[in-house]
Enzyme design. Structure first.
Site, PDB file in Angstrom:
ATOM      1  N   LYS A 165      -1.966  11.605  31.972  1.00  0.00           N
ATOM      2  CA  LYS A 165      -1.030  11.693  30.840  1.00  0.00           C
ATOM      3  C   LYS A 165      -0.963  13.125  30.316  1.00  0.00           C
ATOM      4  CE  LYS A 165       1.657  10.899  27.425  1.00  0.00           C
ATOM      5  NZ  LYS A 165       1.369  10.016  26.305  1.00  0.00           N
ATOM      6  N   CYS A 216       2.988  14.606  21.532  1.00  0.00           N
ATOM      7  CA  CYS A 216       2.568  14.681  22.934  1.00  0.00           C
ATOM      8  C   CYS A 216       2.591  16.107  23.482  1.00  0.00           C
ATOM      9  CB  CYS A 216       3.446  13.769  23.788  1.00  0.00           C
ATOM     10  SG  CYS A 216       3.178  12.012  23.476  1.00  0.00           S
TER      11      CYS A 216
END
Length: 419
Positions: free
Chosen positions: A216, A270
């Site tokens: 990720k 993110c």
């Protein structure tokens, strides 16, 4: 088995009802699970239990309203026992861009007293490598009667399943995107896959927990590096009096070139955060990733250096700042460069009037609300009143604007919408 749980409807406690936790809870509840969402924000809990949502995400309110009405989703401030736990709490960074795992630790300490053995604990929060082990260690330290050793009555299973969704499309991408599942012990990965298969139609990619964690971070660091190239190129082009938007369009006609679009910086939880987790994990080997982060973090300052000298030459200057969110057509202001730019403008230009326009929120964030020279207003009125128009987010309302209203204004388009 917890009250309300059946073999056909597994019980799930989702810890953290933010931008990932609540959509995940809602889609699970609509797909065959009995879901209890847990959050420390009592107002958000009350909002959800009334069938409403505390933030904007397309299609989520209908799902929440339906599952709450059916009794398959409810929210609480107290962590319950469940067969499955999904931890979706924040993972910010501390001073020096070090990962802050305190929210994960708190979640683990809340879960630990409730466990009986054979539960599955999934860490969904975007995390540095080793965070799933940290969560397991936190729980087992509080419960030495439990174990990671597979196959016993006292085994607790741990997995990492990072979210991979785009704000504004979360309810769609939760169902359609491929899912990475990282196993920490035993059959945790298989059990997590079976749970997510209630709603996920994508491919399940099985691996170990540390690889899942880094995957990720890698996805977001890849995008950050490519955005940094575009942002650095925009600063080079500006110094050469070249239109960067035309430049990129020309370069992208090469069949193997696909340069992204520059902007005023990079925001969101993110891309603006995750690369720092890689840097913290492996500082000596991550110089490119670190440099990209520094380039993107410097872009708000570059924008300010263009606007402030012009503003200081205008007595009683009024600046229309269009957009506060970190990306178009959402209300998410986390790590937003637009928000940062407006706050710094208010600080550097205390005599200026700053007309902030953000069509997706009803009130300014706290640090701007305390600024006497910042007002939240609507698009056309702000532009008509302004001397300088600063486009920071390409919301639809700004993209579709009649550009004739910009005549006689000093315009800074950081998104290339009007170029």
């Amino acid at each position: 088995m917890p009250t309300g749980s059946t073999p056909e409807r597994p019980s799930v406690a989702v810890i953290g009802l933010g931008y990932i936790g609540l959509p995940t809870a809602a889609v699970l509840a609509s797909s065959g699970a009995e879901v209890i969402g847990v959050d420390i924000n009592a107002d958000a809990v009350a909002t959800i239990n009334s069938g409403l949502v505390p933030f904007i995400e397309p299609d989520m309110e209908t799902t929440v309203a339906g599952t709450v009405a059916q009794g398959h989703l409810r929210a609480t401030t107290e962590t319950p026992h469940a067969d499955n736990y999904i931890v979706a709490v924040p993972t910010p960074f501390k001073d020096g861009h070090k990962p802050d795992l305190s929210y994960i630790e708190t979640a683990g300490k809340q879960i630990a007293p409730l466990l009986k053995g054979n539960e599955l604990v999934i860490l969904e929060s975007t995390s540095p490598p080793g965070a799933t082990e940290f969560l397991a260690d936190t729980i087992l330290a509080a419960r030495p009667d439990l174990t990671l050793e597979p196959g016993t009555a006292s085994t607790v299973y741990f997995a990492h399943c990072p979210e991979r969704v785009l704000p504004g499309r979360i309810m769609i991408e939760l169902r359609t995107n491929d899912r990475i599942v990282g196993t920490l012990n035993g059959e945790a990965g298989e059990r997590a896959r079976d749970l997510y298969q209630l709603f996920c139609e994508g491919e399940f990619l099985m691996t170990d927990a540390r690889t899942a964690e880094l995957s990720k971070l890698t996805e977001n660091a890849y995008r950050d590096v490519n955005i940094a190239f575009a942002n650095e190129l925009s600063m080079i082009a500006d110094g050469l009096d070249i239109n960067v938007w035309e430049l990129i369009e020309l370069a992208n006609h090469h069949p193997r070139v696909n340069i992204l679009q520059p902007g005023p910086g990079v925001g969101g939880h993110c891309i603006a955060v995750d690369p720092w987790f890689i840097v913290a994990t492996s500082p000596e080997a991550s110089s490119l990733i670190k440099t990209a982060r520094e380039v993107n973090d410097s872009k708000p300052g570059f924008v300010l250096d263009k606007v402030i000298p012009q503003a200081k030459r205008i007595s009683g200057v009024k600046i229309a700042a269009l957009g506060l969110a970190f990306k178009p057509n959402i209300d998410d202001l986390r790590e937003s460069p637009a928000r940062q730019i407006v706050n710094r403008l208010a600080d550097k230009l205390p005599e200026a009037t700053i007309l902030a326009v953000e069509p997706n929120i009803d009130e300014l964030p706290s640090e701007l609300e305390s600024r006497s020279n910042v007002t939240l207003t609507e698009t056309v009125g702000a532009i008509e009143e302004a001397d300088i128009v600063l486009l920071l987010v390409d919301h639809n309302e700004f993209v579709n604007l009649d550009q004739s209203i910009l005549a006689q204004k000093i315009v800074h388009d950081t998104r290339g919408v009007w170029n």
